[in-house]
Structure formats: structure tokens, C-alpha cells
Write a protein that holds these residues in place. Structure first.
Motif, PDB file in Angstrom:
ATOM      1  N   CYS A 193       0.836  -1.216   0.000  1.00 27.39           N
ATOM      2  CA  CYS A 193       0.000   0.000   0.000  1.00 27.39           C
ATOM      3  C   CYS A 193       0.867   1.260   0.000  1.00 27.39           C
ATOM      4  O   CYS A 193       0.442   2.311  -0.462  1.00 27.39           O
ATOM      5  CB  CYS A 193      -0.918   0.026   1.220  1.00 27.39           C
ATOM      6  SG  CYS A 193      -2.229  -1.184   1.103  1.00 27.39           S
ATOM      7  N   LEU A 194       2.075   1.136   0.531  1.00 15.58           N
ATOM      8  CA  LEU A 194       3.007   2.268   0.577  1.00 15.58           C
ATOM      9  C   LEU A 194       3.891   2.325  -0.671  1.00 15.58           C
ATOM     10  O   LEU A 194       4.837   3.108  -0.734  1.00 15.58           O
ATOM     11  CB  LEU A 194       3.882   2.166   1.832  1.00 15.58           C
ATOM     12  CG  LEU A 194       3.159   2.459   3.160  1.00 15.58           C
ATOM     13  CD1 LEU A 194       3.937   1.902   4.353  1.00 15.58           C
ATOM     14  CD2 LEU A 194       2.944   3.963   3.337  1.00 15.58           C
ATOM     15  N   GLY A 195       3.616   1.455  -1.642  1.00 14.11           N
ATOM     16  CA  GLY A 195       4.318   1.540  -2.925  1.00 14.11           C
ATOM     17  C   GLY A 195       5.483   0.581  -3.097  1.00 14.11           C
ATOM     18  O   GLY A 195       6.173   0.623  -4.116  1.00 14.11           O
ATOM     19  N   LYS A 206      -2.289   4.505  -6.821  1.00 15.20           N
ATOM     20  CA  LYS A 206      -2.463   3.122  -7.283  1.00 15.20           C
ATOM     21  C   LYS A 206      -1.113   2.407  -7.338  1.00 15.20           C
ATOM     22  O   LYS A 206      -0.094   3.022  -7.644  1.00 15.20           O
ATOM     23  CB  LYS A 206      -3.048   3.087  -8.695  1.00 15.20           C
ATOM     24  CG  LYS A 206      -4.474   3.586  -8.804  1.00 15.20           C
ATOM     25  CD  LYS A 206      -4.947   3.489 -10.253  1.00 15.20           C
ATOM     26  CE  LYS A 206      -6.394   3.919 -10.408  1.00 15.20           C
ATOM     27  NZ  LYS A 206      -6.725   5.240  -9.842  1.00 15.20           N
ATOM     28  N   VAL A 207      -1.159   1.099  -7.093  1.00 11.95           N
ATOM     29  CA  VAL A 207       0.015   0.250  -7.315  1.00 11.95           C
ATOM     30  C   VAL A 207      -0.361  -0.798  -8.342  1.00 11.95           C
ATOM     31  O   VAL A 207      -1.414  -1.447  -8.230  1.00 11.95           O
ATOM     32  CB  VAL A 207       0.474  -0.442  -6.013  1.00 11.95           C
ATOM     33  CG1 VAL A 207       1.644  -1.392  -6.291  1.00 11.95           C
ATOM     34  CG2 VAL A 207       0.878   0.590  -4.962  1.00 11.95           C
ATOM     35  N   ILE A 239      -3.680  -4.044 -11.163  1.00 11.33           N
ATOM     36  CA  ILE A 239      -3.866  -3.012 -10.142  1.00 11.33           C
ATOM     37  C   ILE A 239      -4.177  -3.725  -8.831  1.00 11.33           C
ATOM     38  O   ILE A 239      -5.180  -4.437  -8.719  1.00 11.33           O
ATOM     39  CB  ILE A 239      -5.015  -2.047 -10.523  1.00 11.33           C
ATOM     40  CG1 ILE A 239      -4.679  -1.349 -11.855  1.00 11.33           C
ATOM     41  CG2 ILE A 239      -5.238  -1.008  -9.417  1.00 11.33           C
ATOM     42  CD1 ILE A 239      -5.774  -0.452 -12.400  1.00 11.33           C
ATOM     43  N   VAL A 240      -3.297  -3.559  -7.843  1.00 13.00           N
ATOM     44  CA  VAL A 240      -3.479  -4.254  -6.560  1.00 13.00           C
ATOM     45  C   VAL A 240      -3.810  -3.286  -5.416  1.00 13.00           C
ATOM     46  O   VAL A 240      -4.296  -3.697  -4.374  1.00 13.00           O
ATOM     47  CB  VAL A 240      -2.247  -5.116  -6.189  1.00 13.00           C
ATOM     48  CG1 VAL A 240      -2.101  -6.301  -7.125  1.00 13.00           C
ATOM     49  CG2 VAL A 240      -0.953  -4.286  -6.179  1.00 13.00           C
ATOM     50  N   VAL A 241      -3.498  -2.016  -5.629  1.00 13.79           N
ATOM     51  CA  VAL A 241      -3.819  -0.990  -4.636  1.00 13.79           C
ATOM     52  C   VAL A 241      -4.495   0.146  -5.382  1.00 13.79           C
ATOM     53  O   VAL A 241      -4.026   0.558  -6.447  1.00 13.79           O
ATOM     54  CB  VAL A 241      -2.535  -0.472  -3.931  1.00 13.79           C
ATOM     55  CG1 VAL A 241      -2.829   0.739  -3.061  1.00 13.79           C
ATOM     56  CG2 VAL A 241      -1.877  -1.580  -3.103  1.00 13.79           C
ATOM     57  N   ARG A 252      -5.475   1.869  -1.017  1.00  6.50           N
ATOM     58  CA  ARG A 252      -5.989   0.679  -0.301  1.00  6.50           C
ATOM     59  C   ARG A 252      -5.823  -0.587  -1.115  1.00  6.50           C
ATOM     60  O   ARG A 252      -5.997  -0.587  -2.336  1.00  6.50           O
ATOM     61  CB  ARG A 252      -7.483   0.832  -0.013  1.00  6.50           C
ATOM     62  CG  ARG A 252      -7.752   1.773   1.088  1.00  6.50           C
ATOM     63  CD  ARG A 252      -9.257   1.983   1.264  1.00  6.50           C
ATOM     64  NE  ARG A 252      -9.464   3.109   2.144  1.00  6.50           N
ATOM     65  CZ  ARG A 252      -9.404   3.018   3.481  1.00  6.50           C
ATOM     66  NH1 ARG A 252      -9.204   1.863   4.047  1.00  6.50           N
ATOM     67  NH2 ARG A 252      -9.575   4.090   4.221  1.00  6.50           N
ATOM     68  N   LEU A 253      -5.557  -1.666  -0.394  1.00  5.13           N
ATOM     69  CA  LEU A 253      -5.378  -2.970  -1.023  1.00  5.13           C
ATOM     70  C   LEU A 253      -6.713  -3.437  -1.604  1.00  5.13           C
ATOM     71  O   LEU A 253      -7.746  -3.384  -0.930  1.00  5.13           O
ATOM     72  CB  LEU A 253      -4.920  -3.954   0.059  1.00  5.13           C
ATOM     73  CG  LEU A 253      -4.237  -5.207  -0.398  1.00  5.13           C
ATOM     74  CD1 LEU A 253      -2.935  -4.881  -1.108  1.00  5.13           C
ATOM     75  CD2 LEU A 253      -3.949  -6.083   0.830  1.00  5.13           C
TER      76      LEU A 253
END
Ligand code: IZC
Ligand code: ZN
Length: 429
Positions: free
Chosen positions: A148-150, A412-413, A419-421, A425-426
Motif C-alpha cells: 500500500c506504501l508503494g 495506485k500500485v 492493479i493491486v492498490v 488501499r489494497l
């Protein structure tokens, strides 16, 4: 399959700043650490787990002529970078050590707490007593927070078992998580993290016991790297040399907790042994820095630890950069000296206390961190053929991330093309 049908799974458009991190072949040193491969008004296309286009948005139309786009994402002018890479974490452990914060405020040092049976040894007792599933559940929670923090790739060490069975338990947890979760994980055996209570006065015997584990770890493919806490009162330079030489002969690549608290010659040893990385280096000598540069060993700096141990001293990053030592940055996530999952926070500490420039910091958490894990051909850069690990930041510029501190800037991650985040948010929780 999508290759034959020529489909693009995600087309990410309207990127304000794209840090591709393309440039000199790493590990980058000196002036090379200023290279960002920055493209403004950019686009990135993903196919399966890979990147197939990264460039100016105006070049996209001719490229797309050959493809069908399945989904479009509008980056709304934001900053996009490679997923962050954290090359030094102690991810798996039982319990926590919040009571030590009080002791620290009252003046106890990290090594004092350890001598009194606290510190690492306290975490060892908890890690030994926790069943595998409980350790795993907690580690996954930390890993997801990192995501979530990248942070999309990490290293994870054992070292809170300190007996054969518990070290294997920790390594197996790391490997199960590696197989089950999205984040790429590199496993490191750190059986030589501290001397357990039952071996007091028998350091050589303990190191012998840990080195007897090398063959089973290799046989079960549980770790690629071997590490030791080379520190005054823990394991000496001579003991570390003998132990790591055996590890090297057993086929491990080497890492080293070197000169974290006292300058005892850990940097020189890392260079002498041809370690891939020397980590911490707060007390590294001039000679040590010079030898790291010559050997091409990557310095993994963990300034969160100096910050959290309330040390007046930080690693001499400017001198290392000037002397052409390639630098990576890491959280050192652990329950004692650095309880944070946030590489974003470490980026701020690196700016303020290591006097690293934003460009150098971005190199240290992407390209050079990938090299510190031997993963430079897969992650750390945004270019065709690389794994699709990207962060879309809720920010307009790369300088903004180390500047505005203490909060999560991730929008977003994207991990391995998915796209997982989203919104920090997860997904799927
Ligand atoms: O649990 O305190 N420095 N190892 C070496 C650590 C910090 C982790 C811990
Ligand atoms: Zn560490």
C-alpha cells in the motif's frame, strides 16, 4: 496468448511525470545517480506481467495502431514511477517491542537492551514460540502495508530463530509468502544475527551450528543470500570472515550488517569478500568506503535506524557518492531499531540526514535497490520488457514524495500488470 492476439491489457495515459529510470547500466554511482529517464506527458502500456511501451504520449498513437486496448487508465497528470524496492527487511518475527521505546527515552542504548536479554533476544523468544501460521499471518500484514506504501519488491531475512528448527521455520514462512503473495521476495539467511542465551560464551560453536545449516538451506532452496550481524559485542570481523567464507563456498551470495553502530571494519570485510552489499555503514572508515568503491559493493543505507536509535551519526552518503560507491536505501523494517514499513519515510530521512538529492534518492529505491537484490533485469526501471511494477502517486512531481512526509502518497500500485492498490488501499480485502 495476448501476444498473438496483440492486445494491451492496460494503457496508462496522461502521466504528468514518468520516471522511467532508464540510463546508465547500474549499479549507478556518482553523477549517474542523478539520472531519472524523466518523460513528461507520458504513457505506459502493459501486456500480461510486462511493460511493452513507455514513452511520450504523442508516440502512443502509431504504436497502438497494431494493438487492441483492453482497458485504459487515466493518470490525471500524476507522477508515475517504478514500484519501490526495499532491499533489507526483517519481515518475519513474533511480537513487538514497544516497551523498549520507554527504555530508550530513559537513556538505554540498543546494545544495552540486548545485553540485558531484551532487543533481538526478546523477539527470538516470541518467534520461537509462535506457530508458523501465526508468523505468516503477521508477516503478510506487514507485506501488504508495504504494498500500500508503494513497495513491490523486498528482501526478507531470517534471524529471529537462532536454532536450527526455528531458523528453518522462519525461512519456510518467507518462502511460502513468496510463493503465495504478489510482492517479489528475495530470501536471506541471517542465522548469525545474535548469540542466543543458551550459547553465551560459546560463539564459535553457535556459528558452527548455523553454518551446518547451509547445505539444507541450499538443498531446499530456501535462501540465495547469507548475512551476519558484524558488530562489537555480537560477531567480530574475524568470526564474520570465517563464517561468510563458508557461506560463499556453499554457494550463497553475501550481505553484511556492517559498521551499524561501531566502526569495526565491516565495510573492509564486505569488500574483501566480494559481498554484493554492505548494509548500514554508519561507522564505515575512509578506507572502508574506498574499498567498497573498488570492489563495486553496493552500500545499502538504512537511515531510519540512526533516526530511531537517536544516534547523532548517519552514514556518510555524500562522501560515498563522491567516491563512486553505488547507494541503495532501505527501511531495515524490524521490531527493534526500525519499526516502519514506509520507504517513503526513509526517503525523507535520507534527504534531511544523509543529504541525498531527490534524484539520488529515487535511484537508491529503484535501480540500485534492484541491483542490491540481483533483480536488475526484472524490476526497478520502466521500459519495454521489464516487469510491470508501477506506482501512480497522488503527486505532480518526484520531488514531492521526500518533501511531504509522514503520510502515504500512493494512489495506485500496479504489480505484475495488475492493479493491486487503489486509492492507497489494497484491493480484494
Ligand atoms: O531486531 O533489533 N540491527 N538487527 C541488527 C536488528 C537491528 C534487528 C532487531
Ligand atoms: Zn537489519
Amino acid at each position: 496468448m495476448s501476444g498473438e492476439t496483440r492486445e494491451i491489457d492496460i494503457c496508462l495515459k496522461n502521466i504528468g511525470q514518468l520516471l522511467t529510470m532508464q540510463g546508465s547500466q547500474g549499479p549507478r554511482r556518482g553523477q549517474e545517480m542523478l539520472e531519472l529517464g524523466l518523460i513528461e506527458n507520458a504513457a505506459v502500456c502493459l501486456q500480461g506481467e510486462k511493460i511493452i511501451f513507455a514513452g511520450k504520449e504523442e508516440e502512443l498513437a502509431p504504436f497502438l495502431a497494431d494493438y487492441q486496448v483492453k482497458s485504459q487508465v487515466d493518470a490525471q497528470g500524476k507522477l508515475v514511477t517504478p514500484g519501490l524496492i526495499d532491499p533489507h527487511t526483517h519481515l518475519v518475527f513474533g511480537g513487538s517491542r514497544e516497551q523498549e521505546l520507554r527504555l530508550k527515552i530513559q537513556g538505554a542504548s540498543y546494545l544495552d537492551i540486548l545485553k540485558q536479554g531484551g532487543g533481538i533476544l526478546r523477539t527470538v523468544l516470541q518467534t520461537r514460540s509462535w506457530p508458523k501460521e501465526k508468523l505468516k499471518e503477521k508477516a503478510v500484514k506487514h507485506l501488504n502495508r508495504m504494498l500500500c506504501l508503494g513497495t513491490t519488491t523486498i528482501e526478507a531475512k531470517s534471524g529471529y530463530g537462532l536454532d536450527v528448527e526455528s531458523e528453518l521455520k522462519q525461512l519456510r514462512v518467507i518462502n511460502e509468502i513468496k510463493n503465495e503473495q504478489q510482492t517479489d521476495i528475495v530470501a536471506t539467511f541471517l542465522g548469525a544475527h545474535a548469540l542466543p542465551a543458551e550459547y553465551q560464551g560459546r560463539t564459535e560453536e553457535f556459528l558452527e551450528l548455523m553454518s551446518e545449516m547451509f547445505s539444507i538451506i541450499k538443498l531446499e532452496n530456501l535462501a540465495d543470500y547469507c548475512d551476519i550481524f558484524c558488530e562489537e559485542g555480537i560477531f567480530s570481523v574475524e568470526q564474520s570472515r570465517a563464517y561468510l567464507t563458508k557461506a560463499k563456498n556453499a554457494g550463497f551470495k553475501l550481505k553484511l550488517h556492517a559498521d551499524e553502530i561501531h566502526p569495526i571494519g565491516g565495510a573492509e570485510l564486505a569488500a574483501e569478500l566480494g559481498a554484493l552489499t554492505a548494509d548500514h555503514l554508519v561507522g564505515a572508515s575512509d578506507q572502508g568506503i574506498e574499498e567498497l568503491a573498488k570492489a563495486g559493493t553496493i552500500a545499502v543505507l538504512l537511515p531510519g535506524t540512526s533516526f530511531y536509535l537517536r544516534s547523532k551519526r548517519f552514514a556518510r552518503a555524500r562522501q560515498m557518492i563522491q567516491q563512486q560507491v553505488p547507494l541503495a536505501l532501505s527501511t531495515d523494517f524490524n521490531p527493534g531499531s526500525s519499526p516502519t514499513e514506509s520507504l517513503q519515510l526513509i526517503m525523507t530521512i535520507a534527504a534531511l540526514y544523509l543529504e541525498m538529492l531527490p534524484e539520488e534518492i529515487w535511484n537508491a529505491v529503484t535501480v540500485n535497490a534492484a541491483h542490491a537484490l540481483g533483480m536488475e533485469n526484472k524490476v526497478g526501471r520502466i521500459e519495454s520488457g521489464m516487469q510491470a511494477d508501477l506506482v501512480i502517486w497522488d503527486a505532480q512531481s518526484y520531488e514531492y514524495i521526500p518533501y511531504h512526509y509522514g503520510v502515504n502518497h500512493v494512489d495506485k500500485v500496479i504489480k505484475k500488470g495488475k492493479i493491486v492498490v487503489d486509492g492507497g488501499r489494497l484491493l480484494g480485502e
